[in-house]
Design a protein around this motif. Structure first.
Motif, PDB file in Angstrom:
ATOM      1  N   THR A 339       0.839  -1.187   0.000  1.00 41.44           N
ATOM      2  CA  THR A 339       0.000   0.000   0.000  1.00 41.44           C
ATOM      3  C   THR A 339       0.877   1.242   0.000  1.00 41.44           C
ATOM      4  O   THR A 339       2.110   1.152   0.111  1.00 41.44           O
ATOM      5  N   ARG A 340       0.259   2.423  -0.130  1.00 42.56           N
ATOM      6  CA  ARG A 340       0.980   3.674  -0.012  1.00 42.56           C
ATOM      7  C   ARG A 340       1.443   3.872   1.424  1.00 42.56           C
ATOM      8  O   ARG A 340       0.759   3.459   2.358  1.00 42.56           O
ATOM      9  N   ALA A 341       2.574   4.536   1.588  1.00 36.42           N
ATOM     10  CA  ALA A 341       3.111   4.728   2.937  1.00 36.42           C
ATOM     11  C   ALA A 341       2.132   5.460   3.836  1.00 36.42           C
ATOM     12  O   ALA A 341       1.976   5.117   5.019  1.00 36.42           O
ATOM     13  N   ASP A 342       1.417   6.453   3.288  1.00 39.25           N
ATOM     14  CA  ASP A 342       0.510   7.219   4.130  1.00 39.25           C
ATOM     15  C   ASP A 342      -0.777   6.466   4.449  1.00 39.25           C
ATOM     16  O   ASP A 342      -1.602   6.947   5.234  1.00 39.25           O
ATOM     17  N   ARG A 343      -0.960   5.290   3.852  1.00 41.22           N
ATOM     18  CA  ARG A 343      -2.148   4.497   4.129  1.00 41.22           C
ATOM     19  C   ARG A 343      -1.802   3.150   4.769  1.00 41.22           C
ATOM     20  O   ARG A 343      -2.665   2.292   4.951  1.00 41.22           O
ATOM     21  N   ALA A 344      -0.520   2.943   5.088  1.00 45.28           N
ATOM     22  CA  ALA A 344      -0.094   1.671   5.677  1.00 45.28           C
ATOM     23  C   ALA A 344      -0.787   1.434   7.018  1.00 45.28           C
ATOM     24  O   ALA A 344      -1.243   0.321   7.310  1.00 45.28           O
ATOM     25  N   GLY A 345      -0.867   2.475   7.838  1.00 43.72           N
ATOM     26  CA  GLY A 345      -1.530   2.313   9.129  1.00 43.72           C
ATOM     27  C   GLY A 345      -2.989   1.926   8.980  1.00 43.72           C
ATOM     28  O   GLY A 345      -3.489   1.048   9.696  1.00 43.72           O
ATOM     29  N   ASP A 346      -3.681   2.578   8.028  1.00 43.58           N
ATOM     30  CA  ASP A 346      -5.086   2.239   7.790  1.00 43.58           C
ATOM     31  C   ASP A 346      -5.223   0.800   7.296  1.00 43.58           C
ATOM     32  O   ASP A 346      -6.172   0.088   7.677  1.00 43.58           O
ATOM     33  N   SER A 347      -4.283   0.362   6.448  1.00 45.57           N
ATOM     34  CA  SER A 347      -4.341  -1.009   5.921  1.00 45.57           C
ATOM     35  C   SER A 347      -4.154  -2.023   7.037  1.00 45.57           C
ATOM     36  O   SER A 347      -4.884  -3.019   7.119  1.00 45.57           O
ATOM     37  N   VAL A 348      -3.174  -1.786   7.904  1.00 48.06           N
ATOM     38  CA  VAL A 348      -2.928  -2.703   9.015  1.00 48.06           C
ATOM     39  C   VAL A 348      -4.136  -2.748   9.942  1.00 48.06           C
ATOM     40  O   VAL A 348      -4.550  -3.824  10.406  1.00 48.06           O
ATOM     41  N   GLU A 349      -4.734  -1.598  10.205  1.00 43.41           N
ATOM     42  CA  GLU A 349      -5.921  -1.567  11.060  1.00 43.41           C
ATOM     43  C   GLU A 349      -7.089  -2.323  10.437  1.00 43.41           C
ATOM     44  O   GLU A 349      -7.817  -3.045  11.132  1.00 43.41           O
ATOM     45  N   ALA A 350      -7.271  -2.180   9.124  1.00 42.11           N
ATOM     46  CA  ALA A 350      -8.363  -2.894   8.450  1.00 42.11           C
ATOM     47  C   ALA A 350      -8.145  -4.407   8.498  1.00 42.11           C
ATOM     48  O   ALA A 350      -9.092  -5.179   8.710  1.00 42.11           O
TER      49      ALA A 350
END
Length: 457
Positions: A339-350
């Motif tokens: 994923t994009r670096a700025d969306r990595a946290g959101d991806s891990v949370e999902a």
């Protein structure tokens, strides 16, 4: 684009021959064929399917040991042996050996997995005598000439250098290190820059002496050859190998319990996430329930829960998948996404959220029914060629599933109940995830990547 551009010459020739034969032959039904337990006059055992649909023979075989038998401090020995066995043997140097393979369109390869040293041999029926003889020479009298060893070492180390800036490789290596610590399963099968540089010819020869032996040998053959002829070929090929291997004991181990999270900084455009945790071993009575429910969560491609949640619902990643990995002494579940670096946290949370929901609630009856239907229907498609069937039969032997497993498999899938699936989901994912993230820190995501990403260990 020609086949020669896409494949090595000997593979391209075999494909051309196969294509011509398939064009005039009826479609085979490999999975429905009778599997024989063949014992050669010399006592070599094999699972064998005689199939004269096309004049081809495919053989897969394995010796116990694999990368887990690499010397301590020298991971990658088995991998180098696999790369070197066809680099000259008997009275043939490397160039002559490969010319013999290419002239007869013989496909010969070796590989080292964590628990086994494997080989594959494919040929046209008319070339079987030469093919099996070349394999015999590779196994019983490999040269390990210094020039060949240094050439292969350079190739392996070149690949390892590329891996130091490959986020997927870094994530997978770190995940195994977190899961297994100082156990042999934590070692990379292809080694490290330091270990490969230190491997000596004596290490290669000692590995062959200890690992390549008849007592752990398993063989699967599918193709146009009669049992008597195959028995003679097996004796000629494997009969001169040592009777007993000298394997170092490998301890059973359970992967480190989640939750854990680890970040590796690497200046690349896309952040990679590898996640997982302890799995369920293949001989566990609840394995099939775990396999079915894992298909629902992350193994079902576009239909999986993770894909729908991460990709379709939130658009966080192009793809996300998860699979079960079982070994002789342990088991894991492992997933990957980018994923994009700025969306990595959101991806891990999902991912965390969907895994937790599956652990707490399990699948629905509809999801279970659809998964079972797919897994039963896809079985025949997965075994529709001689090579695929031979590979499956070898794996069934390694997993000790029984020669009738193909016939029993759909009934085992059918027997999985909703309660079985829920229990397996809780057992697999109830502890959370071990997660490794490799990429740019979120605050650096808006900046362009450096021309040369820094190396990471």
């Amino acid at each position: 684009m020609t086949l020669a551009r896409l494949f090595p010459p000997r593979v391209a020739r075999l494909l051309v021959a196969v294509a011509a034969l398939i064009a005039i032959a009826p479609a085979p039904s490999h999975a429905a064929a009778k599997i024989q337990h063949l014992i050669s006059p010399g006592g070599i055992e094999a699972w064998f399917v005689q199939d004269a649909t096309v004049p081809l023979i495919a053989m897969e075989y394995a010796f116990g040991g694999g990368a887990a038998q690499d010397p301590a401090g020298k991971p990658g020995v088995g991998n180098m042996v696999a790369d070197l066995l066809d680099e000259g043997s008997g009275d043939l140097d490397s160039r002559t050996f490969h010319e013999r393979l290419e002239r007869r369109a013989i496909e010969l390869s070796f590989s080292s997995s964590r628990d086994s040293f494997r080989g594959s041999l494919r040929m046209l029926k008319d070339n079987k005598d030469e093919a099996f003889d070349l394999l015999r020479m590779a196994l019983t009298s490999p040269h390990f000439d210094s020039a060949d060893v240094e050439r292969i070492r350079a190739q392996v180390m070149s690949g390892l250098r590329r891996e130091t800036t490959n986020p997927n490789s870094l994530a997978n290596r770190k995940f195994l290190a977190l899961a297994y610590g100082d156990h042999p399963y934590a070692r990379p099968t292809n080694g490290t820059l330091e270990s490969v540089a230190a491997i000596q010819i004596a290490d290669l020869k000692d590995y062959v002496r200890r690992v390549v032996a008849r007592d752990t040998l398993k063989i699967a053959v599918v193709g146009d050859v009669d049992p008597a002829t195959l028995g003679k070929l097996l004796d000629q090929t494997f009969g001169a190998l040592p009777a007993k291997s000298e394997l170092a004991p490998v301890a059973d181990i359970e992967a480190t319990k989640p939750p854990q999270r680890f970040f590796i900084p690497l200046d690349v455009p896309q952040t990679v996430v590898t996640f997982g945790g302890p799995g369920i071993k293949r001989d566990d009575p609840k394995f099939m329930a775990a396999y079915v429910v894992n298909h629902i969560l992350g193994g079902g491609g576009l239909s999986s829960r993770l894909y729908k949640e991460v990709r379709e619902k939130h658009g966080l990643a192009y793809s996300v998948s998860e699979y079960l990995l079982w070994m002789q002494h342990s088991a894991l579940f492992v997933g990957n996404t980018g994923t994009r670096a700025d969306r990595a946290g959101d991806s891990v949370e999902a991912i965390d959220r969907e895994v937790r929901r599956m652990a707490e609630e399990g699948p629905t009856q509809q999801e279970l029914d659809e998964a079972k239907s797919y897994l039963k229907g896809s079985q025949m498609l997965a075994l529709d060629t001689s090579s695929k069937l031979a590979a499956a039969l070898l794996q069934y032997q390694i997993d000790r599933l029984g020669i009738d497993y193909i016939e029993r498999r759909n009934a085992i899938v059918d027997a999985v109940t909703l309660e079985d699936a829920k229990q397996a989901a809780k057992r697999l994912w109830g502890q959370g995830l071990t997660t490794v993230i490799v990429g740019r820190a979120p605050q650096a995501a808006a900046r362009p990547a450096s021309p040369t990403p820094p190396a990471a260990n």
